[in-house]
Each structure stands twice: as structure tokens, then as C-alpha cells.
Design an enzyme around this catalytic site. Structure first.
Site, short mmCIF file in Angstrom:
data_model
loop_
_atom_site.label_atom_id
_atom_site.label_comp_id
_atom_site.label_asym_id
_atom_site.label_seq_id
_atom_site.Cartn_x
_atom_site.Cartn_y
_atom_site.Cartn_z
N LYS A 87 62.72 -11.94 -11.54
CA LYS A 87 61.98 -12.29 -10.32
C LYS A 87 62.33 -11.29 -9.22
O LYS A 87 63.50 -11.10 -8.88
CB LYS A 87 62.34 -13.72 -9.92
CG LYS A 87 61.34 -14.39 -9.01
CD LYS A 87 61.67 -15.89 -8.89
CE LYS A 87 60.76 -16.60 -7.94
NZ LYS A 87 61.19 -17.99 -7.73
O1 G3P Z 1 60.67 -20.85 -5.96
C1 G3P Z 1 59.88 -20.44 -4.91
C2 G3P Z 1 59.19 -21.56 -4.15
O2 G3P Z 1 58.63 -22.47 -5.04
C3 G3P Z 1 60.01 -22.18 -3.08
O3 G3P Z 1 59.45 -23.36 -2.60
O4 G3P Z 1 59.70 -25.45 -1.31
O5 G3P Z 1 61.28 -23.55 -0.86
O6 G3P Z 1 58.91 -23.40 -0.14
P1 G3P Z 1 59.86 -23.96 -1.14
#
Ligand code: G3P
Length: 217
Positions: A87
Site C-alpha cells: 500500500k
Molecule cells: O484504510 C483506509 C481507510 O479506510 C481509512 O478509513 O475511517 O480512517 O477514514 P477512515
């Protein structure tokens, strides 16, 4: 549409895997830190454990931000298990790193995508997945779902192999709308996946069936 779980929590990954609907896992440095994982050895071991629990692609994020460091770190991550997807953040050096890994046949997930232009660049560089962050756009009053639609149109126009991995999912409605638009993958917290199960008419209907079944004993 593929279902990934967006967590580094082993219990939640096991629960989703046991449900029989899991196609992969995504993690990020914040999710790893939330589980108290720190230090290089612990991080690498945690990724190996996730690969043992879940089948499918497992995204492991580089912690560095320069081309040379991302290549070194990404190669180390990719060597852990054949299912590891490296990633990479959407920055200039990240685009170069995507191209490098694409040329080597190593799968990548380009993260922190907030515009169609960023997704297009990542696809041009050969990313396996792009991760547009829906919830974080919604958080600032920008409709994240519009971004998924724009990327879908662009990728279909040019038949890019890059898959749209909708991330930053906050609700079952996000998942349903992604499915309607045609995102290839959603990566979601376990709670939003489990909330897809729920309907009050299912609960009341089942309660009635169970009650009537007792009358037939
Ligand atoms: O893994 C990346 C993403 O899904 C993060 O989500 O909830 O931290 O905005 P969030």
C-alpha cells in the site's frame, strides 16, 4: 463486488472470515497503532498472522515517503507472503513506486485518493487498486460517492485493469451505494458489514416462524 475488512484487529478479521464473505484485508498505520502493534518485527509478524487467518489480498502500508525507502520497505513487505499487496500513498514518489512494483509484478494499493485525477495517475502507473476515501470526503461536506462514480467512468472509458477499492466506509449505505455504482471492492469496518444483515421485518418474521414451529412439536 469483493468485500475486504478494514482493520488490523485479529478477532474481527477471524469473525469476517468465518462469515464466509471475506475477500481480503486492508490495514493502515493508524489501524496497526490502534492494536498496539509497534516495532518493525512486530509489524511484520502481525501481517504474517493476518495472512494466515484470511485468504485473499492483504494490504500492508509502507511507513516511508521517499521513493528509495518505499521500494525497500515494499519489497520487504511483499516477501512476507504471496497475498501481500503493498500500500503506497498518492504522492509523486508514490506514483514512481507504483510503476516500479507494477513492472516487477508486485500488487499495489494506492491509498489516500481524494480526486479522479489522482486515481487516473495511479492507474496509469499500474496500481492494482486505488483507494478513494469516501467517509473522509463526506466528513468535509463533499459527496464521496461522486468520486467513485467519476473514477468508474474514467476506468471504464479506457478499460484500466486497476480496481476501485472504496475505503473509509462508515455505514451499510456506503456499501450498498458502492455496489450500485460498480466499485470493484469495498473495504469496511466489521460493524458496517454486519449491519447489512439487519432488518426488523426479518427479526419479527423469524420470531413468528419460531413460535409457529413450536406448535408443530
Ligand atoms: O484504510 C483506509 C481507510 O479506510 C481509512 O478509513 O475511517 O480512517 O477514514 P477512515
Amino acid at each position: 463486488m469483493k468485500f475486504f475488512i478494514d482493520t488490523a484487529n485479529l478477532e474481527q478479521i477471524k469473525e469476517a472470515e468465518d462469515l464466509g464473505i471475506l475477500d481480503g484485508v486492508t490495514t493502515n498505520p493508524s489501524l496497526m497503532a490502534k492494536e498496539g502493534i509497534s516495532g518493525k518485527e512486530a509489524i511484520l509478524n502481525h501481517y504474517k498472522t493476518i495472512c494466515e487467518i484470511a485468504d485473499g489480498d492483504i494490504s500492508a502500508e509502507v511507513l516511508s515517503t521517499t521513493y528509495e525507502e518505499m521500494i525497500k520497505e515494499g519489497e520487504e513487505l511483499a516477501a512476507l507472503h504471496p497475498n501481500i499487496v503493498v500500500k503506497i500513498p498518492m504522492i509523486k514518489d508514490g506514483v514512481k513506486a507504483l510503476k516500479y512494483f507494477s513492472n516487477k509484478g508486485i500488487k499495489t494499493n494506492c491509498t489516500l485518493i481524494f480526486s479522479a485525477g489522482q486515481a487516473l495517475l495511479a492507474a496509469k502507473a499500474g496500481a492494482t487498486y486505488v483507494s478513494p476515501f469516501l467517509g473522509r470526503l463526506d466528513d468535509i461536506s463533499v459527496d464521496g460517492m461522486n468520486l467513485i462514480e467519476e473514477i468508474r467512468i474514467i476506468f471504464d472509458n479506457y478499460v484500466f485493469d486497476t480496481e476501485i477499492l472504496a475505503a473509509s466506509i462508515r455505514s451499510p449505505m456506503h456499501i450498498i451505494n458502492c455496489a450500485k455504482i460498480g466499485a470493484d471492492v469495498v473495504t469496511s469496518p466489521l460493524a458496517s458489514i454486519l449491519n447489512l444483515l439487519k432488518h426488523p421485518l426479518t427479526d419479527s418474521g423469524l420470531a413468528q416462524f419460531v413460535a409457529d414451529a413450536k406448535k408443530m412439536d
